[in-house]
Scaffold this motif. Structure first.
Motif, PDB file in Angstrom:
ATOM      1  N   MET A 193     140.397  59.691  79.377  1.00 20.43           N
ATOM      2  CA  MET A 193     140.272  59.932  77.960  1.00 20.43           C
ATOM      3  C   MET A 193     139.791  58.728  77.172  1.00 20.43           C
ATOM      4  SD  MET A 193     143.918  62.584  77.534  1.00 20.43           S
ATOM      5  CE  MET A 193     143.377  62.950  75.771  1.00 20.43           C
ATOM      6  N   PHE A 194     140.231  57.638  77.655  1.00 15.83           N
ATOM      7  CA  PHE A 194     139.806  56.488  76.920  1.00 15.83           C
ATOM      8  C   PHE A 194     138.660  55.611  77.193  1.00 15.83           C
ATOM      9  CE2 PHE A 194     143.805  57.140  74.911  1.00 15.83           C
ATOM     10  CZ  PHE A 194     143.748  56.413  73.631  1.00 15.83           C
ATOM     11  N   ASN A 195     138.117  56.396  78.317  1.00 15.99           N
ATOM     12  CA  ASN A 195     136.797  55.852  79.190  1.00 15.99           C
ATOM     13  C   ASN A 195     135.559  56.614  78.551  1.00 15.99           C
ATOM     14  OD1 ASN A 195     134.899  54.345  80.749  1.00 15.99           O
ATOM     15  ND2 ASN A 195     135.494  55.274  82.488  1.00 15.99           N
ATOM     16  N   GLY A 196     135.297  56.711  77.450  1.00 16.47           N
ATOM     17  CA  GLY A 196     134.095  57.595  76.832  1.00 16.47           C
ATOM     18  C   GLY A 196     133.872  57.154  75.411  1.00 16.47           C
ATOM     19  N   PRO A 197     133.040  58.019  74.810  1.00 18.74           N
ATOM     20  CA  PRO A 197     132.885  57.845  73.347  1.00 18.74           C
ATOM     21  C   PRO A 197     134.011  58.094  72.732  1.00 18.74           C
ATOM     22  CG  PRO A 197     131.851  59.755  74.061  1.00 18.74           C
ATOM     23  CD  PRO A 197     132.427  59.189  75.553  1.00 18.74           C
ATOM     24  N   PRO A 198     134.567  57.611  71.469  1.00 20.59           N
ATOM     25  CA  PRO A 198     135.325  57.840  70.719  1.00 20.59           C
ATOM     26  C   PRO A 198     135.339  59.375  69.904  1.00 20.59           C
ATOM     27  CG  PRO A 198     133.987  56.306  69.205  1.00 20.59           C
ATOM     28  CD  PRO A 198     133.420  56.657  70.944  1.00 20.59           C
ATOM     29  N   ILE A 199     136.411  59.937  69.958  1.00 27.71           N
ATOM     30  CA  ILE A 199     136.557  61.059  69.100  1.00 27.71           C
ATOM     31  C   ILE A 199     136.588  60.986  67.567  1.00 27.71           C
ATOM     32  CG2 ILE A 199     138.007  63.500  68.936  1.00 27.71           C
ATOM     33  CD1 ILE A 199     136.927  62.825  71.887  1.00 27.71           C
ATOM     34  N   PRO A 200     135.444  61.545  66.972  1.00 33.42           N
ATOM     35  CA  PRO A 200     135.467  61.066  65.662  1.00 33.42           C
ATOM     36  C   PRO A 200     136.352  62.034  64.754  1.00 33.42           C
ATOM     37  CG  PRO A 200     133.692  62.746  66.190  1.00 33.42           C
ATOM     38  CD  PRO A 200     134.228  62.047  67.309  1.00 33.42           C
ATOM     39  N   LEU A 201     136.647  61.564  63.506  1.00 38.01           N
ATOM     40  CA  LEU A 201     137.718  62.156  62.757  1.00 38.01           C
ATOM     41  C   LEU A 201     136.773  63.447  62.010  1.00 38.01           C
ATOM     42  CD1 LEU A 201     139.087  59.201  61.115  1.00 38.01           C
ATOM     43  CD2 LEU A 201     140.434  60.731  62.502  1.00 38.01           C
ATOM     44  N   PRO A 202     137.610  64.417  61.410  1.00 41.04           N
ATOM     45  CA  PRO A 202     137.087  65.383  60.580  1.00 41.04           C
ATOM     46  C   PRO A 202     136.127  64.868  59.431  1.00 41.04           C
ATOM     47  CG  PRO A 202     139.225  66.063  61.079  1.00 41.04           C
ATOM     48  CD  PRO A 202     139.124  64.623  61.520  1.00 41.04           C
ATOM     49  N   THR A 203     134.930  65.473  59.272  1.00 39.29           N
ATOM     50  CA  THR A 203     133.980  64.900  58.238  1.00 39.29           C
ATOM     51  C   THR A 203     134.465  65.174  56.731  1.00 39.29           C
ATOM     52  OG1 THR A 203     132.670  66.932  58.516  1.00 39.29           O
ATOM     53  CG2 THR A 203     132.054  64.961  59.823  1.00 39.29           C
ATOM     54  N   ASP A 204     135.241  66.452  56.737  1.00 39.77           N
ATOM     55  CA  ASP A 204     135.865  66.979  55.626  1.00 39.77           C
ATOM     56  C   ASP A 204     137.017  66.138  55.211  1.00 39.77           C
ATOM     57  OD1 ASP A 204     133.757  68.631  55.167  1.00 39.77           O
ATOM     58  OD2 ASP A 204     134.399  70.266  56.312  1.00 39.77           O
ATOM     59  N   ASN A 205     137.946  66.562  54.266  1.00 35.71           N
ATOM     60  CA  ASN A 205     139.148  66.019  54.148  1.00 35.71           C
ATOM     61  C   ASN A 205     140.222  66.175  55.333  1.00 35.71           C
ATOM     62  OD1 ASN A 205     141.645  65.574  52.942  1.00 35.71           O
ATOM     63  ND2 ASN A 205     141.080  66.460  50.795  1.00 35.71           N
ATOM     64  N   ILE A 206     140.414  64.915  55.584  1.00 32.05           N
ATOM     65  CA  ILE A 206     141.162  64.521  56.974  1.00 32.05           C
ATOM     66  C   ILE A 206     142.702  65.217  56.733  1.00 32.05           C
ATOM     67  CG2 ILE A 206     142.416  63.127  58.325  1.00 32.05           C
ATOM     68  CD1 ILE A 206     140.120  61.104  57.464  1.00 32.05           C
ATOM     69  N   GLU A 207     143.240  65.218  55.462  1.00 28.12           N
ATOM     70  CA  GLU A 207     144.567  65.610  55.199  1.00 28.12           C
ATOM     71  C   GLU A 207     144.750  67.030  55.498  1.00 28.12           C
ATOM     72  OE1 GLU A 207     148.368  65.012  51.861  1.00 28.12           O
ATOM     73  OE2 GLU A 207     146.225  64.612  51.701  1.00 28.12           O
ATOM     74  N   LYS A 208     143.461  67.921  55.069  1.00 26.40           N
ATOM     75  CA  LYS A 208     143.572  69.153  55.119  1.00 26.40           C
ATOM     76  C   LYS A 208     143.039  69.906  56.468  1.00 26.40           C
ATOM     77  CE  LYS A 208     143.513  70.215  50.248  1.00 26.40           C
ATOM     78  NZ  LYS A 208     142.661  70.572  48.997  1.00 26.40           N
ATOM     79  N   SER A 209     142.556  68.941  57.472  1.00 29.42           N
ATOM     80  CA  SER A 209     141.939  69.485  58.538  1.00 29.42           C
ATOM     81  C   SER A 209     142.876  69.963  59.535  1.00 29.42           C
ATOM     82  CB  SER A 209     141.382  68.389  59.336  1.00 29.42           C
ATOM     83  OG  SER A 209     142.472  67.356  59.718  1.00 29.42           O
ATOM     84  N   ASP A 210     142.545  71.131  60.490  1.00 28.01           N
ATOM     85  CA  ASP A 210     143.560  71.550  61.410  1.00 28.01           C
ATOM     86  C   ASP A 210     144.308  70.586  62.085  1.00 28.01           C
ATOM     87  OD1 ASP A 210     142.780  74.155  60.476  1.00 28.01           O
ATOM     88  OD2 ASP A 210     141.414  74.485  61.981  1.00 28.01           O
TER      89      ASP A 210
END
Length: 308
Positions: A193-210
């Motif tokens: 899981m840590f040997n690859g590209p990073p998982i981006p954060l939600p592009t919209d409001n992080i606090e309201k993301s699923d």
């Protein structure tokens, strides 16, 4: 490391040496997975939602101060605790800085044994509890394990059943728990899981993301220890801020600001443990390292820098 040949208690400069490791190189928050079979079962030790009592402290007058024992006896106790699978008298309980490891271990335990995932704030426990990293006492390759000497209880301890965590949405943010063989406590899975590209954060409001809603639902189960759990859940997989690239710093800033605005953020101690490289997360002696812990500490450091 401990000297098996020293028949006297640890004192003077040597005691100061171990105290430096204990006070400055241990994360404030640590995790533990336990079940009804842990530590040989309830007849040998207590593992409950109220407290954890190692075998050596089960009797009212049992147990003694760490520094009251001859160093050779401490060495034997650490060696037996770390290397022996059979039941024996130990005054330690085992912990980890990796929630990833704790969850994978919980996922490998049959439901009938009631696995629980616990967290402790080492600064908020009742009594005199001393915690060390195994590489400081015994083996350089013991990165995964911390040893806590003494009963664990008080407002700095909280345990939640794995079943409850899954019902709260853990399976949605960590689906690998039900899709992967966890016989090695997820060591191989974490490497993948840590040997690859990073998982981006939600592009919209992080606090309201699923994702954040699910993280909040799970972390809320830990009450006053919400913050270390929530941040560690966010660090279960590779995020942009583990590296030092500009986009990683932008992501770190967004997440740190989000958590810094919460009341629990003030519970983070601004100790030496937050400095980069102070807590051991990688070693040439072992096959598995802990980038998840390094990433988590970096996030907690950024949060602490933004609180008053």
């Amino acid at each position: 490391m401990l000297d098996a040949s020293n028949m006297e208690p640890i004192t003077g400069d040597r005691k100061a040496y171990f105290e430096d490791f204990r006070k400055n190189h241990i994360p404030q928050f640590l995790f533990r997975t336990w079940s009804s079979n842990s530590s040989g079962g309830s007849e040998h030790a207590t593992n409950s939602v109220k407290e954890i009592i190692p075998h050596g402290f089960m009797k009212k007058a049992s147990g003694s101060g760490f520094y009251d024992k001859p160093e050779s006896e401490l060495f034997k106790m650490v060696r037996d605790h770390y290397d022996t699978e059979s039941v024996f008298t130990s005054e330690f309980s085992s912990w980890t800085a990796s929630l990833h490891l704790a969850l994978c271990y919980a996922g490998s335990i049959e439901e009938e044994y009631g696995p629980h995932v616990a967290i402790m704030d080492t600064h908020q426990l009742d009594g005199d509890v001393l915690v060390w990293h195994v590489p400081h006492l015994f083996k350089p390759d013991g990165l995964h394990e911390y040893l806590a000497h003494g009963p664990i209880r008080g407002i700095g301890y909280k345990a939640v059943s794995y079943k409850t965590l899954m019902s709260a949405g853990l399976a949605q943010i960590f689906p690998e728990l039900s899709e992967t063989d966890l016989a090695d406590w997820g060591m191989s899975l974490r490497d993948q899981m840590f040997n690859g590209p990073p998982i981006p954060l939600p592009t919209d409001n992080i606090e309201k993301s699923d994702e954040m809603k699910q993280i909040r639902s799970i972390a809320n189960l830990y009450g006053r220890l919400y913050l270390p759990v929530a941040t560690s859940l966010m660090c279960l997989r590779l995020r942009p801020w583990l590296g030092s690239r500009a986009e990683g710093e932008v992501a770190l800033d967004k997440v740190a600001n989000l958590f810094a605005n919460t009341k629990p953020a003030k519970g983070i101690s601004r100790g030496n443990w937050l400095c980069e490289g102070v807590v051991l997360t990688e070693s040439p002696m072992g096959p598995h390292n802990f980038p998840d812990v390094r990433q988590w500490i970096k996030l907690l450091r950024a949060i602490s820098e933004r609180t008053d």
